[in-house]
Enzyme design. Structure first.
Site, PDB file in Angstrom:
ATOM      1  N   SER A   1      83.982  47.136  29.814  1.00  0.00           N
ATOM      2  CA  SER A   1      83.272  45.849  29.806  1.00  0.00           C
ATOM      3  C   SER A   1      81.909  46.133  29.007  1.00  0.00           C
ATOM      4  CB  SER A   1      82.924  45.262  31.100  1.00  0.00           C
ATOM      5  OG  SER A   1      81.901  44.262  31.128  1.00  0.00           O
TER       6      SER A   1
ATOM      7  N   HIS B   1      86.499  44.534  26.682  1.00  0.00           N
ATOM      8  CA  HIS B   1      86.451  43.298  27.659  1.00  0.00           C
ATOM      9  C   HIS B   1      84.907  42.900  27.334  1.00  0.00           C
ATOM     10  CE1 HIS B   1      87.270  41.330  31.382  1.00  0.00           C
ATOM     11  NE2 HIS B   1      86.055  41.360  31.597  1.00  0.00           N
TER      12      HIS B   1
ATOM     13  N   ASP C   1      82.557  39.821  28.422  1.00  0.00           N
ATOM     14  CA  ASP C   1      82.027  38.980  29.450  1.00  0.00           C
ATOM     15  C   ASP C   1      81.044  37.850  28.976  1.00  0.00           C
ATOM     16  OD1 ASP C   1      83.568  39.984  31.866  1.00  0.00           O
ATOM     17  OD2 ASP C   1      82.000  41.602  31.577  1.00  0.00           O
TER      18      ASP C   1
ATOM     19  N   MET D   1      79.104  34.313  30.101  1.00  0.00           N
ATOM     20  CA  MET D   1      78.545  33.618  31.130  1.00  0.00           C
ATOM     21  C   MET D   1      77.657  32.268  30.751  1.00  0.00           C
ATOM     22  SD  MET D   1      77.456  36.750  33.419  1.00  0.00           S
ATOM     23  CE  MET D   1      78.498  38.474  33.551  1.00  0.00           C
TER      24      MET D   1
ATOM     25  N   HIS E   1      86.545  37.201  28.797  1.00  0.00           N
ATOM     26  CA  HIS E   1      86.598  36.673  30.273  1.00  0.00           C
ATOM     27  C   HIS E   1      85.579  35.693  30.258  1.00  0.00           C
ATOM     28  CE1 HIS E   1      85.678  37.990  34.401  1.00  0.00           C
ATOM     29  NE2 HIS E   1      86.108  36.607  34.288  1.00  0.00           N
TER      30      HIS E   1
ATOM     31  N   MET F   1      83.529  33.179  32.120  1.00  0.00           N
ATOM     32  CA  MET F   1      82.871  32.799  33.321  1.00  0.00           C
ATOM     33  C   MET F   1      82.315  31.711  33.101  1.00  0.00           C
ATOM     34  SD  MET F   1      82.277  36.638  34.728  1.00  0.00           S
ATOM     35  CE  MET F   1      82.052  37.321  33.138  1.00  0.00           C
TER      36      MET F   1
ATOM     37  N   MET G   1      89.180  39.238  40.290  1.00  0.00           N
ATOM     38  CA  MET G   1      87.930  39.855  40.341  1.00  0.00           C
ATOM     39  C   MET G   1      87.442  40.654  41.402  1.00  0.00           C
ATOM     40  SD  MET G   1      85.944  38.583  37.628  1.00  0.00           S
ATOM     41  CE  MET G   1      84.589  39.830  38.402  1.00  0.00           C
TER      42      MET G   1
ATOM     43  N   GLY H   1      79.324  37.502  37.478  1.00  0.00           N
ATOM     44  CA  GLY H   1      77.847  37.346  37.112  1.00  0.00           C
ATOM     45  C   GLY H   1      77.049  38.546  36.790  1.00  0.00           C
ATOM     46  N   PHE H   2      77.544  39.738  37.378  1.00  0.00           N
ATOM     47  CA  PHE H   2      76.557  40.900  37.139  1.00  0.00           C
ATOM     48  C   PHE H   2      77.472  41.986  37.154  1.00  0.00           C
ATOM     49  CE2 PHE H   2      74.174  37.687  39.227  1.00  0.00           C
ATOM     50  CZ  PHE H   2      73.020  37.607  38.380  1.00  0.00           C
ATOM     51  N   GLY H   3      76.982  43.079  36.196  1.00  0.00           N
ATOM     52  CA  GLY H   3      77.669  44.357  36.187  1.00  0.00           C
ATOM     53  C   GLY H   3      77.070  45.219  37.180  1.00  0.00           C
ATOM     54  N   GLY H   4      77.681  46.151  37.500  1.00  0.00           N
ATOM     55  CA  GLY H   4      76.964  47.213  38.434  1.00  0.00           C
ATOM     56  C   GLY H   4      76.949  47.090  39.869  1.00  0.00           C
TER      57      GLY H   4
ATOM     58  N   ASP I   1      88.837  43.484  37.844  1.00  0.00           N
ATOM     59  CA  ASP I   1      87.397  43.445  37.166  1.00  0.00           C
ATOM     60  C   ASP I   1      86.302  43.571  38.204  1.00  0.00           C
ATOM     61  OD1 ASP I   1      85.404  43.197  35.214  1.00  0.00           O
ATOM     62  OD2 ASP I   1      85.900  41.270  35.069  1.00  0.00           O
ATOM     63  N   GLY I   2      85.630  44.668  38.000  1.00  0.00           N
ATOM     64  CA  GLY I   2      84.298  44.807  38.861  1.00  0.00           C
ATOM     65  C   GLY I   2      84.388  45.940  40.016  1.00  0.00           C
ATOM     66  N   GLY I   3      83.345  46.603  39.797  1.00  0.00           N
ATOM     67  CA  GLY I   3      83.236  47.927  40.502  1.00  0.00           C
ATOM     68  C   GLY I   3      84.152  49.197  40.123  1.00  0.00           C
TER      69      GLY I   3
ATOM     70  N   GLY J   1      82.680  48.389  33.479  1.00  0.00           N
ATOM     71  CA  GLY J   1      81.522  48.433  32.558  1.00  0.00           C
ATOM     72  C   GLY J   1      80.681  49.687  32.738  1.00  0.00           C
ATOM     73  N   SER J   2      79.593  49.657  34.112  1.00  0.00           N
ATOM     74  CA  SER J   2      78.861  50.596  34.450  1.00  0.00           C
ATOM     75  C   SER J   2      79.470  51.935  34.889  1.00  0.00           C
ATOM     76  CB  SER J   2      78.024  49.912  35.639  1.00  0.00           C
ATOM     77  OG  SER J   2      78.717  49.891  36.858  1.00  0.00           O
TER      78      SER J   2
HETATM   79  C1  DX5 Z   1      81.255  40.666  36.176  1.00  0.00           C
HETATM   80  C2  DX5 Z   1      82.112  40.810  34.951  1.00  0.00           C
HETATM   81  C3  DX5 Z   1      82.627  42.259  34.730  1.00  0.00           C
HETATM   82  C4  DX5 Z   1      81.510  43.316  34.891  1.00  0.00           C
HETATM   83  C5  DX5 Z   1      81.902  44.825  35.443  1.00  0.00           C
HETATM   84  O1  DX5 Z   1      80.808  39.368  36.182  1.00  0.00           O
HETATM   85  O2  DX5 Z   1      83.132  39.957  34.747  1.00  0.00           O
HETATM   86  O3  DX5 Z   1      83.577  42.517  33.663  1.00  0.00           O
HETATM   87  O4  DX5 Z   1      81.033  43.582  33.670  1.00  0.00           O
HETATM   88  O5  DX5 Z   1      80.999  45.537  35.081  1.00  0.00           O
HETATM   89  P1  DX5 Z   1      81.115  46.979  36.526  1.00  0.00           P
HETATM   90  O6  DX5 Z   1      82.160  47.809  35.966  1.00  0.00           O
HETATM   91  O7  DX5 Z   1      79.797  47.363  36.232  1.00  0.00           O
HETATM   92  O8  DX5 Z   1      81.262  46.223  37.872  1.00  0.00           O
HETATM   93 ZN    ZN Z   2      84.706  40.626  33.144  1.00  0.00          ZN
END
Ligand code: DX5
Ligand code: ZN
Length: 230
Positions: free
Chosen positions: A18, A43, A45, A47, A76, A78, A147, A152-155, A185-187, A207-208
């Site tokens: 991501s 990927h 994102d 928003m 994706h 959102m 999800m 809304g946020f990475g990490g 997707d996420g974490g 992502g992170s």
């Molecule tokens: C969150 C995004 C994810 C996010 C994943 O709203 O949809 O795609 O970037 O990031 P990590 O892997 O850091 O949770």
């Molecule tokens: Zn995503």
């Protein structure tokens, strides 16, 4: 070994970095580095500051990214009212688009709209949303995105309750004999890829877990190993 496990082993795992966690000042270089490191998808994102409490990137960035990678672009959305923007994202170069079930009252209709535009149709579901409507409409989609954090946020940290939802969705789509990818997707980090894979996920967004780390190839290779060894 039960038939379900055999099927799971045959399903190819895909790693989808991501770019939300990439260095945006060097975005082209970051994408080429994950491509060279073995990524399967990018990927992307989007928003809107309304469906989720954050803003990110959109159509002009996707258009630029399209020119510098051969990898499929996995958008994706959102955003509220995603149907309004599908054509623009397809024109800009998206290969698959995920729209959120929470803002799509008619899932078969939006899936038809996406397929008519020639892309892979995907539906995304938030952690607190029950999977019933997504499961009922599964045959209209090429992919379901679960999800595993609040969008809304990475990490953020992986929400463990997601595992049961992945399992329920995977069992239902397999039972109905559908060929639907299940994206988580996420974490997602090296240490929880195997758990998500065992629950039925075969597309792993991270992502992170990838960007900002010193060796993208080592991480992607390791993630793929955990996603495949069941
Ligand atoms: C969150 C995004 C994810 C996010 C994943 O709203 O949809 O795609 O970037 O990031 P990590 O892997 O850091 O949770
Ligand atoms: Zn995503």
């Amino acid at each position: 070994m039960p038939a379900g496990n055999l099927k799971q082993m045959r399903r190819a795992a895909k790693i989808a970095p991501s770019i939300l966690s990439a260095d945006f000042a060097r975005l082209g270089d970051e994408i080429q580095r994950v491509e060279a490191a073995g990524a399967d998808l990018i990927h992307f994102d989007v928003m809107d500051g309304h469906f989720v409490p954050n803003l990110s990137i959109g159509i002009p960035v996707l258009e630029s990214v399209r020119k510098i990678t051969r990898l499929p672009l996995d958008a994706h959305l959102m955003i509220d009212d995603p149907g309004r923007y599908l054509e623009a994202f397809v024109k800009a170069g998206a290969d698959s688009i995920s729209v959120h079930v929470e803002v799509c009252p008619d899932l078969p209709a939006i899936a038809r709209q996406m397929r008519a535009l020639g892309i892979r149709a995907s539906v995304a579901i938030n952690p607190e949303t029950a999977p019933d409507r997504v499961i009922a409409a599964a045959e209209h989609f090429d992919m379901i995105l679960v999800m595993s954090v609040h969008p809304g946020f990475g990490g953020q940290g992986f929400i463990p309750e997601t595992v049961a939802k992945l399992r329920t969705i995977r069992e239902t789509i397999d039972r109905r004999g559908l060929e639907v990818d299940l994206e988580v997707d996420g974490g997602i980090k090296i240490d929880n890829v195997a758990t998500a894979a065992a629950a039925g996920a075969n597309v792993f967004v991270s992502g992170s877990g990838i960007f900002g780390k010193p060796d993208y190839a080592a991480i992607i290779t390791e993630m793929r190993k955990h996603a495949t060894l069941l």
